[in-house]
Design a protein around this motif. Structure first.
Motif, short mmCIF file in Angstrom:
data_model
loop_
_atom_site.label_atom_id
_atom_site.label_comp_id
_atom_site.label_asym_id
_atom_site.label_seq_id
_atom_site.Cartn_x
_atom_site.Cartn_y
_atom_site.Cartn_z
N ASP A 1 88.89 73.95 8.60
CA ASP A 1 90.11 74.74 8.75
C ASP A 1 90.01 75.96 7.84
N VAL A 2 90.40 77.09 8.36
CA VAL A 2 90.25 78.37 7.68
C VAL A 2 91.05 78.46 6.38
N PRO A 3 92.33 78.04 6.33
CA PRO A 3 93.07 78.17 5.07
C PRO A 3 92.37 77.46 3.89
N ARG A 4 91.88 76.26 4.11
CA ARG A 4 91.17 75.55 3.05
C ARG A 4 89.86 76.26 2.73
N GLY A 5 89.19 76.77 3.76
CA GLY A 5 87.96 77.52 3.54
C GLY A 5 88.19 78.74 2.68
N ARG A 6 89.29 79.44 2.92
CA ARG A 6 89.63 80.62 2.13
C ARG A 6 89.90 80.21 0.67
N ARG A 7 90.63 79.12 0.46
CA ARG A 7 90.92 78.66 -0.91
C ARG A 7 89.62 78.32 -1.64
N LYS A 8 88.72 77.66 -0.95
CA LYS A 8 87.45 77.27 -1.58
C LYS A 8 86.62 78.50 -1.93
N LEU A 9 86.40 79.38 -0.96
CA LEU A 9 85.53 80.53 -1.19
C LEU A 9 86.11 81.51 -2.20
N SER A 10 87.43 81.68 -2.21
CA SER A 10 88.02 82.63 -3.17
C SER A 10 87.89 82.13 -4.61
N ARG A 11 87.75 80.83 -4.81
CA ARG A 11 87.51 80.29 -6.17
C ARG A 11 86.23 80.84 -6.75
N TYR A 12 85.22 80.96 -5.90
CA TYR A 12 83.90 81.37 -6.35
C TYR A 12 83.64 82.86 -6.20
N LEU A 13 84.26 83.48 -5.19
CA LEU A 13 83.93 84.86 -4.85
C LEU A 13 85.04 85.85 -5.18
N GLY A 14 86.21 85.36 -5.59
CA GLY A 14 87.34 86.23 -5.88
C GLY A 14 88.24 86.40 -4.66
N ALA A 15 89.41 86.94 -4.87
CA ALA A 15 90.42 87.04 -3.82
C ALA A 15 90.14 88.15 -2.80
N ASP A 16 89.38 89.16 -3.18
CA ASP A 16 89.13 90.31 -2.30
C ASP A 16 87.98 90.00 -1.35
N GLU A 17 88.31 89.57 -0.14
CA GLU A 17 87.30 89.18 0.84
C GLU A 17 86.40 90.35 1.25
N THR A 18 86.87 91.57 1.12
CA THR A 18 86.04 92.71 1.50
C THR A 18 84.82 92.84 0.59
N ARG A 19 84.86 92.22 -0.58
CA ARG A 19 83.75 92.28 -1.52
C ARG A 19 82.77 91.13 -1.32
N TRP A 20 83.10 90.19 -0.46
CA TRP A 20 82.23 89.03 -0.22
C TRP A 20 81.03 89.42 0.62
N ASP A 21 79.94 88.75 0.41
CA ASP A 21 78.77 88.86 1.28
C ASP A 21 79.20 88.45 2.70
N GLU A 22 78.66 89.11 3.69
CA GLU A 22 79.05 88.87 5.09
C GLU A 22 78.90 87.41 5.50
N ARG A 23 77.90 86.71 5.00
CA ARG A 23 77.71 85.32 5.42
C ARG A 23 78.88 84.43 5.01
N PHE A 24 79.58 84.77 3.94
CA PHE A 24 80.75 83.98 3.54
C PHE A 24 81.98 84.36 4.36
N ARG A 25 82.13 85.64 4.66
CA ARG A 25 83.26 86.07 5.49
C ARG A 25 83.20 85.44 6.88
#
Length: 143
Positions: A88-112
């Motif tokens: 589920d995307v909401p949980r995925g967002r919570r998990k990834l933002s812990r490690y990569l920060g809240a700004d998804e535009t700064r994430w590597d494409e493979r995580f987005r």
């Protein structure tokens, strides 16, 4: 579970790296989310982990920190049977933002991609471990 030496929830809320052990034995590092008294690990058919857990769901997960600058030495070890659940995307967002920060535009494409691709098409799933055994140990020292 034995009475922990420290606040397990606060410890597991930190963006630490977990090591998942499966039968074989095989051990691999992973990011995780501690939520609802369970460890959530994102995986899919592109890893050997998913196949190993499907073949034998018994796993052990070790999460630890050893900081020689502060003397903090703590570990949590969880054991049990992992379940494969839909992503589920909401949980995925919570998990990834812990490690990569809240700004998804700064994430590597493979995580987005995890948040924007169709999980069913890609095969993205969760491994959820509700520990049958959870051990917390504090071996910290004064510096």
């Amino acid at each position: 579970m034995t009475e922990p030496d420290f606040d397990i929830d606060a410890f597991l809320a930190r963006p630490l790296t977990a090591h998942v052990a499966t039968s074989g034995p095989t051990v691999r590092p992973t990011w995780y989310l501690w939520e609802d008294e369970a460890l959530w690990i994102l995986t899919g058919p592109w890893t050997k982990l998913l196949g190993r857990v499907k073949a034998d769901p018994a796993v052990a997960v070790a999460i630890g920190v050893c900081d020689i600058a502060t003397g903090e030495v703590r570990q949590v070890i969880a054991r049990g049977k992992a379940e494969v659940l839909p992503f589920d995307v909401p949980r995925g967002r919570r998990k990834l933002s812990r490690y990569l920060g809240a700004d998804e535009t700064r994430w590597d494409e493979r995580f987005r991609r995890y948040l924007h691709d169709d999980p069913a098409e890609r095969g993205t799933v969760w491994l959820r471990l509700r520990p049958s055994s959870l051990t917390a140990t504090d071996l910290s020292y004064q510096v």
